[in-house]
Scaffold this motif. Structure first.
Motif, PDB file in Angstrom:
ATOM      1  N   SER A  15       1.232  -2.896  -0.145  1.00  0.00           N
ATOM      2  CA  SER A  15       1.816  -3.495  -1.342  1.00  0.00           C
ATOM      3  C   SER A  15       3.184  -4.074  -1.011  1.00  0.00           C
ATOM      4  O   SER A  15       3.858  -3.617  -0.080  1.00  0.00           O
ATOM      5  CB  SER A  15       1.951  -2.440  -2.444  1.00  0.00           C
TER       6      SER A  15
ATOM      7  N   GLN B 162       2.435  -6.853  -5.784  1.00  0.00           N
ATOM      8  CA  GLN B 162       0.992  -6.975  -5.638  1.00  0.00           C
ATOM      9  C   GLN B 162       0.499  -6.022  -4.554  1.00  0.00           C
ATOM     10  O   GLN B 162       1.274  -5.556  -3.714  1.00  0.00           O
ATOM     11  CB  GLN B 162       0.592  -8.413  -5.311  1.00  0.00           C
TER      12      GLN B 162
ATOM     13  N   ILE C 281       5.943   0.134 -11.334  1.00  0.00           N
ATOM     14  CA  ILE C 281       4.623  -0.466 -11.441  1.00  0.00           C
ATOM     15  C   ILE C 281       3.663   0.273 -10.511  1.00  0.00           C
ATOM     16  O   ILE C 281       4.093   0.903  -9.541  1.00  0.00           O
ATOM     17  CB  ILE C 281       4.703  -1.967 -11.090  1.00  0.00           C
ATOM     18  N   SER C 282       2.367   0.185 -10.816  1.00  0.00           N
ATOM     19  CA  SER C 282       1.376   0.792  -9.940  1.00  0.00           C
ATOM     20  C   SER C 282       0.151  -0.108  -9.832  1.00  0.00           C
ATOM     21  O   SER C 282      -0.112  -0.935 -10.723  1.00  0.00           O
ATOM     22  CB  SER C 282       0.958   2.177 -10.451  1.00  0.00           C
ATOM     23  N   PHE C 283      -0.592   0.092  -8.748  1.00  0.00           N
ATOM     24  CA  PHE C 283      -1.801  -0.669  -8.483  1.00  0.00           C
ATOM     25  C   PHE C 283      -2.908   0.280  -8.069  1.00  0.00           C
ATOM     26  O   PHE C 283      -2.684   1.210  -7.278  1.00  0.00           O
ATOM     27  CB  PHE C 283      -1.575  -1.685  -7.353  1.00  0.00           C
TER      28      PHE C 283
ATOM     29  N   GLN D 210      -3.294  -4.292 -10.934  1.00  0.00           N
ATOM     30  CA  GLN D 210      -2.210  -3.578 -11.601  1.00  0.00           C
ATOM     31  C   GLN D 210      -2.784  -2.547 -12.568  1.00  0.00           C
ATOM     32  O   GLN D 210      -3.626  -2.884 -13.402  1.00  0.00           O
ATOM     33  CB  GLN D 210      -1.325  -4.561 -12.359  1.00  0.00           C
ATOM     34  N   SER D 211      -2.345  -1.303 -12.445  1.00  0.00           N
ATOM     35  CA  SER D 211      -2.916  -0.254 -13.282  1.00  0.00           C
ATOM     36  C   SER D 211      -1.947   0.238 -14.347  1.00  0.00           C
ATOM     37  O   SER D 211      -2.375   0.746 -15.378  1.00  0.00           O
ATOM     38  CB  SER D 211      -3.373   0.933 -12.432  1.00  0.00           C
TER      39      SER D 211
ATOM     40  N   SER E 171       8.329  -8.788  -9.052  1.00  0.00           N
ATOM     41  CA  SER E 171       6.870  -8.853  -9.093  1.00  0.00           C
ATOM     42  C   SER E 171       6.333  -8.038  -7.928  1.00  0.00           C
ATOM     43  O   SER E 171       7.051  -7.775  -6.955  1.00  0.00           O
ATOM     44  CB  SER E 171       6.386 -10.300  -9.001  1.00  0.00           C
TER      45      SER E 171
ATOM     46  N   LYS F  11       2.442  -0.296 -15.840  1.00  0.00           N
ATOM     47  CA  LYS F  11       3.703  -1.004 -15.708  1.00  0.00           C
ATOM     48  C   LYS F  11       4.783  -0.223 -16.429  1.00  0.00           C
ATOM     49  O   LYS F  11       4.579   0.230 -17.560  1.00  0.00           O
ATOM     50  CB  LYS F  11       3.571  -2.402 -16.297  1.00  0.00           C
TER      51      LYS F  11
END
Lengths: 114, 114
Positions: free
Chosen positions: A74, A67, A47-49, A54-55, A65, A57
């Protein structure tokens, strides 16, 4: 120069327990990525943010999960741990303003599930 | 979707010999290409990258890689290896228009023997 900081470096948990991994990106980096590397495997994108949203998945289980907080650090939360979750978890960060496609990786957090 | 294939899982070589680690990628869009190195029990370190410009890129420790668009390859080479080059090498690709998510190859274990 400051690097990507991950904690803890090592973590041992029992099956069905919960684990939380933390990542502190390079200052002024706005994007954080999480990767999972199983034994003898290549890193798999989870995953990335970007800017706390969230940008993207990847192959992240529903039990996991993540964040990104207001200070850009993060956390990856993993629940109902399974033996197969034993892996090296990498966090990486990048800056869209200075080269979005160049990721800097942390040293990783090694999770062992017994 | 992109994919990366590293054609050799293990490459044993004697010290001071030349080496080539092969990497091919598949993508329908423009990509950026990377080589990362992972020393035993350590994180991923960026070795070199191709973003644009000259198709031949070099690292500070003597490695070089050439982007070949027609053959969709990004092979890594070094004319004379050292014992200290023993490590796992990962080729990775990201979509040029996206925010940096890397797709890794399966890795090549380079073992340099005296």
């Amino acid at each position: 120069a400051a690097g990507v900081i991950q904690s803890p470096r090592h973590l041992i948990k029992e099956k069905r327990e919960t684990a939380t991994l933390k990542c502190y990106p390079i200052p002024r980096h706005d994007t954080v990525y999480w990767y999972q590397q199983g034994p003898g495997q290549d890193p798999q994108f989870l995953i990335s943010f970007y800017e706390k949203m969230q940008s993207d998945k990847g192959s992240i289980p529903d039990r996991f999960s993540a964040q990104q907080f207001s200070d850009y650090h993060s956390e990856l939360n993993m629940s109902s741990l399974e033996l197969g979750d034993s892996a090296l978890y990498f966090c990486a960060s990048s800056s869209r303003h200075s080269g979005a496609n160049v990721l800097t990786f942390g040293a990783g957090s090694r999770l062992t599930v017994l | 979707a992109q994919s990366v294939t590293q054609l050799d899982s293990q490459v044993p070589v004697f010290e001071e010999a030349p080496v080539e680690l092969r990497c091919n990628y598949s993508s329908s869009v423009s990509v950026y290409l990377f080589w990362y190195v992972q020393y035993p029990n350590q994180g991923l370190q960026l070795l070199l990258k191709y973003l644009s410009g000259s198709t031949l890129v070099e690292s500070i420790n003597g490695f070089e890689a050439e982007f070949n668009k027609s053959q969709t390859s990004f092979h890594l080479r070094k004319p004379s290896v050292h014992i200290s080059d023993t490590a796992e090498y990962f080729c990775a690709v990201s979509e040029a228009s996206q925010g940096g998510k890397l797709i890794f190859g399966q890795g090549t274990e380079l073992s340099v023997k005296p």
